[in-house]
Design a protein around this motif. Sequence first.
Motif, mmCIF file in Angstrom:
data_model
loop_
_atom_site.group_PDB
_atom_site.id
_atom_site.type_symbol
_atom_site.label_atom_id
_atom_site.label_comp_id
_atom_site.label_asym_id
_atom_site.label_seq_id
_atom_site.Cartn_x
_atom_site.Cartn_y
_atom_site.Cartn_z
ATOM 1 N N ILE A 309 0.785 -1.300 0.040
ATOM 2 C CA ILE A 309 0.117 -0.115 0.040
ATOM 3 C C ILE A 309 0.863 1.292 -0.032
ATOM 4 O O ILE A 309 1.995 1.277 0.649
ATOM 5 C CB ILE A 309 -0.798 0.086 1.332
ATOM 6 C CG1 ILE A 309 -1.726 -1.222 1.247
ATOM 7 C CG2 ILE A 309 -1.810 1.150 1.315
ATOM 8 C CD1 ILE A 309 -2.537 -1.550 2.549
ATOM 9 N N ASP A 310 0.343 2.137 -0.782
ATOM 10 C CA ASP A 310 1.408 3.416 -1.011
ATOM 11 C C ASP A 310 1.362 4.360 0.245
ATOM 12 O O ASP A 310 0.317 4.176 1.009
ATOM 13 C CB ASP A 310 1.095 4.391 -2.323
ATOM 14 C CG ASP A 310 -0.527 4.610 -2.236
ATOM 15 O OD1 ASP A 310 -1.438 3.637 -2.246
ATOM 16 O OD2 ASP A 310 -0.827 5.807 -2.146
ATOM 17 N N ASP A 311 2.157 5.074 0.313
ATOM 18 C CA ASP A 311 2.174 6.154 1.636
ATOM 19 C C ASP A 311 1.070 7.293 1.280
ATOM 20 O O ASP A 311 0.522 7.247 0.334
ATOM 21 C CB ASP A 311 3.452 6.718 1.547
ATOM 22 C CG ASP A 311 4.221 7.558 0.639
ATOM 23 O OD1 ASP A 311 3.519 7.242 -0.378
ATOM 24 O OD2 ASP A 311 5.278 8.014 0.717
ATOM 25 N N VAL A 312 0.964 7.937 2.439
ATOM 26 C CA VAL A 312 -0.359 9.066 2.416
ATOM 27 C C VAL A 312 0.362 10.377 2.309
ATOM 28 O O VAL A 312 1.417 10.753 2.970
ATOM 29 C CB VAL A 312 -0.951 8.698 3.837
ATOM 30 C CG1 VAL A 312 -1.807 10.056 3.976
ATOM 31 C CG2 VAL A 312 -1.837 7.590 3.894
ATOM 32 N N GLU A 313 -0.142 11.158 1.381
ATOM 33 C CA GLU A 313 0.282 12.433 1.118
ATOM 34 C C GLU A 313 -0.984 13.330 0.934
ATOM 35 O O GLU A 313 -2.038 13.064 0.322
ATOM 36 C CB GLU A 313 0.860 12.381 -0.318
ATOM 37 C CG GLU A 313 2.163 11.567 -0.383
ATOM 38 C CD GLU A 313 1.855 10.483 -1.524
ATOM 39 O OE1 GLU A 313 0.930 10.058 -1.510
ATOM 40 O OE2 GLU A 313 3.113 10.216 -1.938
ATOM 41 N N GLU A 314 -0.637 14.559 1.356
ATOM 42 C CA GLU A 314 -1.770 15.947 0.991
ATOM 43 C C GLU A 314 -2.859 15.552 1.584
ATOM 44 O O GLU A 314 -4.070 15.655 1.081
ATOM 45 C CB GLU A 314 -1.844 15.979 -0.545
ATOM 46 C CG GLU A 314 -0.762 16.502 -1.300
ATOM 47 C CD GLU A 314 -0.498 16.545 -2.784
ATOM 48 O OE1 GLU A 314 -1.769 16.432 -2.962
ATOM 49 O OE2 GLU A 314 0.442 16.613 -3.464
ATOM 50 N N GLN A 337 -7.556 10.355 4.479
ATOM 51 C CA GLN A 337 -7.452 10.622 2.961
ATOM 52 C C GLN A 337 -6.332 10.603 2.430
ATOM 53 O O GLN A 337 -5.377 11.230 2.842
ATOM 54 C CB GLN A 337 -8.539 11.739 2.739
ATOM 55 C CG GLN A 337 -8.699 12.192 1.184
ATOM 56 C CD GLN A 337 -7.716 13.171 0.528
ATOM 57 O OE1 GLN A 337 -6.799 13.470 1.174
ATOM 58 N NE2 GLN A 337 -7.780 13.262 -0.711
ATOM 59 N N ASP A 338 -5.959 10.037 1.262
ATOM 60 C CA ASP A 338 -4.647 9.942 0.465
ATOM 61 C C ASP A 338 -4.614 10.794 -0.758
ATOM 62 O O ASP A 338 -5.613 10.310 -1.657
ATOM 63 C CB ASP A 338 -4.216 8.537 0.223
ATOM 64 C CG ASP A 338 -3.041 8.562 -0.334
ATOM 65 O OD1 ASP A 338 -2.260 9.647 -0.238
ATOM 66 O OD2 ASP A 338 -2.708 7.477 -0.776
ATOM 67 N N GLY A 339 -4.155 12.141 -0.825
ATOM 68 C CA GLY A 339 -4.236 12.994 -1.896
ATOM 69 C C GLY A 339 -3.593 12.296 -3.205
ATOM 70 O O GLY A 339 -3.890 12.716 -4.448
ATOM 71 N N ARG A 340 -2.543 11.182 -3.234
ATOM 72 C CA ARG A 340 -2.193 10.568 -4.252
ATOM 73 C C ARG A 340 -2.008 9.120 -4.309
ATOM 74 O O ARG A 340 -1.491 8.694 -3.241
ATOM 75 C CB ARG A 340 -0.638 11.518 -4.468
ATOM 76 C CG ARG A 340 -0.719 12.708 -4.921
ATOM 77 C CD ARG A 340 0.576 12.890 -5.493
ATOM 78 N NE ARG A 340 1.855 12.900 -4.550
ATOM 79 C CZ ARG A 340 2.456 13.907 -3.769
ATOM 80 N NH1 ARG A 340 1.954 15.072 -3.975
ATOM 81 N NH2 ARG A 340 3.681 13.590 -2.934
ATOM 82 N N ASN A 341 -3.082 8.653 -5.163
ATOM 83 C CA ASN A 341 -2.772 7.045 -4.944
ATOM 84 C C ASN A 341 -2.445 6.557 -6.291
ATOM 85 O O ASN A 341 -3.549 6.435 -7.192
ATOM 86 C CB ASN A 341 -4.377 6.753 -4.686
ATOM 87 C CG ASN A 341 -4.694 5.307 -4.496
ATOM 88 O OD1 ASN A 341 -3.841 4.495 -3.998
ATOM 89 N ND2 ASN A 341 -5.701 4.933 -4.922
ATOM 90 N N PRO A 342 -1.524 6.249 -6.638
ATOM 91 C CA PRO A 342 -0.762 6.072 -7.838
ATOM 92 C C PRO A 342 -1.647 4.725 -8.455
ATOM 93 O O PRO A 342 -1.975 3.718 -7.973
ATOM 94 C CB PRO A 342 0.713 5.365 -7.548
ATOM 95 C CG PRO A 342 1.118 6.057 -6.572
ATOM 96 C CD PRO A 342 -0.183 6.358 -5.549
HETATM 97 CA CA CA Z 1 -0.512 8.121 -1.670
#
Ligand code: CA
Length: 357
Positions: A309-314, A337-342
């Motif tokens: 799972i990707d990290d959490v940004e913005e 909430q994760d602002g960027r979810n590749p």
């Molecule tokens: Ca992310």
Amino acid sequence: MLSARQRWSALAITIAALAGATFALVSDGSTDTSSGVRQSQSSARALAPAAETRPVPHSGDAADDPAIWIHPRARSRSTIIGTDKRGGLAVYDLAGRQLQYVPDGRMNNVDLRAGFGLGGRRVALVAASNRSDDSVALYRVDERTRRLVRAGSFGAGITVYGLCMHRSRRDGRFYVFVDSKRGEVEQWLLTATGRRISARRVRSFDVGSDVEGCVADDALSRLYVGEEQRGIWRFGAEPDAGTTKTLIDSTGASGHLTADVEGLAIADGPGDSGLLIASSQGDDTFAVYRRDGDNAFVGRFRIGAARGIDDVEETDGIDVTTTALGPRFPGGLLVAQDGRNPGGNQNFKLVRWRGFP
Ligand code: CA
Ligand code: CA
Ligand code: CA
Ligand code: CA
């Protein structure tokens, strides 16, 4: 005598011990502005996500704010209600699977409180700020299906943006706070006659500039509002509390926040203990404060990549509970909430909370 910095360290260590050391608390000395030391994103310890929700249906900046609904009997059947600010509300189970999508408008923020008397029953009442028509949309949670059931709406007197709820410990009354990008805050009292919910505005005040994230601490009768470029304000939560406000932390060199100040959430501890958590969106971290007293700064964390799972940004909105939600979340749950979810639209990340077992 302990120096201010030593006292901060002692406090952070004490609370880190209570937190079972899985919760990265960094006493960073950043109250010492003379040294110019600022806590950076890279030195905030990372919590690991345990799951993530299905992405919201809309692309771009769409997911915004979550609220955790605790199933009153089967805690592992609790849900996350998340806003898709381009179209509606989604309901997810604790594995992140989508149970429902309600395409009722541009829902920006969501919150809930259990125990609202409606139609002869006690229900969990959900409120969301609907930017499609500047209203507050109301739902109840159907315990059997875990789905949202429409329960009415009311027009706010402002261009709605952020939202949070409050249940008074003084008299059991239920309130919605709704705010605007211009800094206006309104408090609405909710009452029900049979199945019909009425809303009455009982207080309005102005914070100054852009506000959005807010949270009420029911037990301590406090309201926290994030002024996005400035910091976190504390108000009284009762309608007769007036407009007295206290800045508990700020953006920039004098504080621990990097604009925008976004989601706010309370992690209850025993008695009046516990933590206030704030999304410091500009540096992808979360600032942590004591819930009681003067809201002393405790430390910060970020949410790093793990388990595929990707990290959490913005991050915009967050929610947290310290109630055990079954074997997957035995110490509670933090949702961000994760602002960027590749590879997909935005979503929400779920973290095992172990702050106050
Ligand atoms: Ca992310
Ligand atoms: Ca955003
Ligand atoms: Ca929320
Ligand atoms: Ca915002």
